[in-house]
Design a protein around this motif. Structure first.
Motif, PDB file in Angstrom:
ATOM      1  N   ASP A 148       0.828  -1.205   0.000  1.00  0.00           N
ATOM      2  CA  ASP A 148       0.000   0.000   0.000  1.00  0.00           C
ATOM      3  C   ASP A 148       0.862   1.255   0.000  1.00  0.00           C
ATOM      4  OD1 ASP A 148       0.920  -0.408   2.587  1.00  0.00           O
ATOM      5  OD2 ASP A 148      -1.031  -0.174   3.543  1.00  0.00           O
ATOM      6  N   LEU A 149       2.048   1.175   0.584  1.00  0.00           N
ATOM      7  CA  LEU A 149       2.947   2.327   0.570  1.00  0.00           C
ATOM      8  C   LEU A 149       3.376   2.658  -0.853  1.00  0.00           C
ATOM      9  CD1 LEU A 149       4.611   4.438   2.071  1.00  0.00           C
ATOM     10  CD2 LEU A 149       6.414   2.718   2.348  1.00  0.00           C
ATOM     11  N   ALA A 150       3.712   1.630  -1.636  1.00  0.00           N
ATOM     12  CA  ALA A 150       4.114   1.863  -3.022  1.00  0.00           C
ATOM     13  C   ALA A 150       2.956   2.407  -3.848  1.00  0.00           C
ATOM     14  CB  ALA A 150       4.642   0.563  -3.634  1.00  0.00           C
ATOM     15  N   ARG A 151       1.744   1.928  -3.577  1.00  0.00           N
ATOM     16  CA  ARG A 151       0.574   2.431  -4.304  1.00  0.00           C
ATOM     17  C   ARG A 151       0.342   3.904  -4.000  1.00  0.00           C
ATOM     18  NH1 ARG A 151      -3.393  -1.224  -6.022  1.00  0.00           N
ATOM     19  NH2 ARG A 151      -5.083  -0.014  -5.098  1.00  0.00           N
ATOM     20  N   PHE A 152       0.488   4.269  -2.726  1.00  0.00           N
ATOM     21  CA  PHE A 152       0.338   5.680  -2.377  1.00  0.00           C
ATOM     22  C   PHE A 152       1.432   6.515  -3.022  1.00  0.00           C
ATOM     23  CE2 PHE A 152       1.833   9.207   0.205  1.00  0.00           C
ATOM     24  CZ  PHE A 152       0.721  10.027   0.159  1.00  0.00           C
ATOM     25  N   GLU A 153       2.665   6.027  -2.975  1.00  0.00           N
ATOM     26  CA  GLU A 153       3.780   6.775  -3.559  1.00  0.00           C
ATOM     27  C   GLU A 153       3.561   6.982  -5.059  1.00  0.00           C
ATOM     28  OE1 GLU A 153       6.156   8.295  -2.166  1.00  0.00           O
ATOM     29  OE2 GLU A 153       6.754   7.313  -0.308  1.00  0.00           O
ATOM     30  N   SER A 154       3.031   5.975  -5.740  1.00  0.00           N
ATOM     31  CA  SER A 154       2.771   6.109  -7.172  1.00  0.00           C
ATOM     32  C   SER A 154       1.702   7.158  -7.435  1.00  0.00           C
ATOM     33  CB  SER A 154       2.339   4.759  -7.755  1.00  0.00           C
ATOM     34  OG  SER A 154       3.382   3.817  -7.668  1.00  0.00           O
ATOM     35  N   TRP A 155       0.628   7.120  -6.638  1.00  0.00           N
ATOM     36  CA  TRP A 155      -0.437   8.118  -6.786  1.00  0.00           C
ATOM     37  C   TRP A 155       0.101   9.524  -6.528  1.00  0.00           C
ATOM     38  CZ3 TRP A 155      -2.298  11.405  -2.931  1.00  0.00           C
ATOM     39  CH2 TRP A 155      -3.406  12.186  -3.295  1.00  0.00           C
ATOM     40  N   ALA A 156       0.824   9.692  -5.435  1.00  0.00           N
ATOM     41  CA  ALA A 156       1.360  11.012  -5.098  1.00  0.00           C
ATOM     42  C   ALA A 156       2.334  11.488  -6.169  1.00  0.00           C
ATOM     43  CB  ALA A 156       2.053  10.959  -3.738  1.00  0.00           C
ATOM     44  N   GLY A 157       3.130  10.576  -6.701  1.00  0.00           N
ATOM     45  CA  GLY A 157       4.077  10.953  -7.740  1.00  0.00           C
ATOM     46  C   GLY A 157       3.392  11.479  -8.986  1.00  0.00           C
ATOM     47  N   ARG A 158       2.287  10.838  -9.374  1.00  0.00           N
ATOM     48  CA  ARG A 158       1.559  11.314 -10.556  1.00  0.00           C
ATOM     49  C   ARG A 158       0.918  12.674 -10.290  1.00  0.00           C
ATOM     50  NH1 ARG A 158       0.147   5.836 -10.470  1.00  0.00           N
ATOM     51  NH2 ARG A 158      -1.900   6.283  -9.556  1.00  0.00           N
ATOM     52  N   VAL A 159       0.358  12.848  -9.107  1.00  0.00           N
ATOM     53  CA  VAL A 159      -0.266  14.132  -8.772  1.00  0.00           C
ATOM     54  C   VAL A 159       0.778  15.244  -8.762  1.00  0.00           C
ATOM     55  CG1 VAL A 159      -1.394  15.426  -6.918  1.00  0.00           C
ATOM     56  CG2 VAL A 159      -2.200  13.131  -7.503  1.00  0.00           C
TER      57      VAL A 159
END
Length: 250
Positions: free
Chosen positions: A100-111
């Motif tokens: 879940d940490l990697a999923r959040f990091e990916s979302w934040a990175g795109r934003v």
């Protein structure tokens, strides 16, 4: 942020607590394996075996720490799904494993990079409000990542608010940045984003109230005033409507 997780892929959660999910169910973690799994989930690029042993078992000698690491690794390999990539000198989470940490990091990175998708903009800010990493864990290696996650969450929510405002959704922008302001009430960039979102929604009085409340907090907590830039934004005269409102009948 878990609803679209593929049940056929091992999924490690470290936000809100440590857990492992596979095949549509929560898997039991063997005693003695929790710290190693959490450490690897927080370091997806992989770690040096000797360094990991020293970090995870700092109160014993190197030989004992290495033995503890081998024991924890063996226990993780008995879970029933592929989790750890073990090589002679390094360890890491297997590429097939999601966290879940990697999923959040990916979302934040795109934003933050300006490449957010419509699905990224539709994320419920409330689901990001309480992203506490491994609550109750106070190891230095947890605290470091926890603080980074906190700051990245706040920054991403501020940027999400800006993107929503630009896409013509000021109410959603207010909701997103409000979560960031609650987390960091003294952060001026978040306060500005919230004030501008209120203004974009047509709530100029609320925007001014938000500014006045922020100014009081700054004076009380650290004895300073808001910046001249924020003051100018908050006290700007309300923009006139491009199309006049129809007159009310008498």
């Amino acid at each position: 942020m878990y609803h679209d997780t593929d049940p056929s892929i091992p999924h490690v959660r470290v936000i809100g607590g440590l857990s492992l999910h596979y095949g549509g169910r929560r898997m039991a973690l063997p005693p003695g394996s929790h710290r190693l799994l959490a450490y690897l989930a927080l370091h997806p690029a992989g770690v040096d075996r000797r360094s990991a042993a020293g970090v995870l078992w700092p109160t014993v000698d190197d030989a004992r720490a290495a033995g503890n690491l081998r024991s924890a690794l063996w226990r993780l390999q008995q879970v029933g799904c592929p989790l750890v990539r073990a090589e002679q000198t390094t360890l890491g989470i297997r590429e097939v494993v999601e966290t879940d940490l990697a999923r959040f990091e990916s979302w934040a990175g795109r934003v933050l990079s300006g490449s957010a998708t419509p699905e990224d903009l539709a994320v419920d800010p409330g689901s990001i409000a309480d992203l506490e990493l491994l609550p109750g864990w106070y190891d230095d290696w947890v605290l470091t990542v926890r603080e980074r996650l906190h700051l990245r969450r706040v920054h991403a929510l501020e940027e999400l608010s800006l993107l929503l405002r630009r896409s013509g959704r000021p109410s959603a922008a207010v909701e997103a940045v409000h979560v960031a302001v609650q987390a960091e009430p003294l952060r001026e960039s978040g306060q500005r984003a919230l004030i501008e979102a209120h203004q974009a929604a047509g709530n100029w009085a609320v925007a001014r109230q938000q500014f006045d409340a922020f100014r009081r907090i700054l004076r009380r907590e650290i004895g300073v005033e808001p910046s001249a830039e924020l003051t100018a934004v908050a006290t700007a005269p309300r923009r006139r409507l491009a199309v006049p409102l129809p007159r009310q009948g008498r």
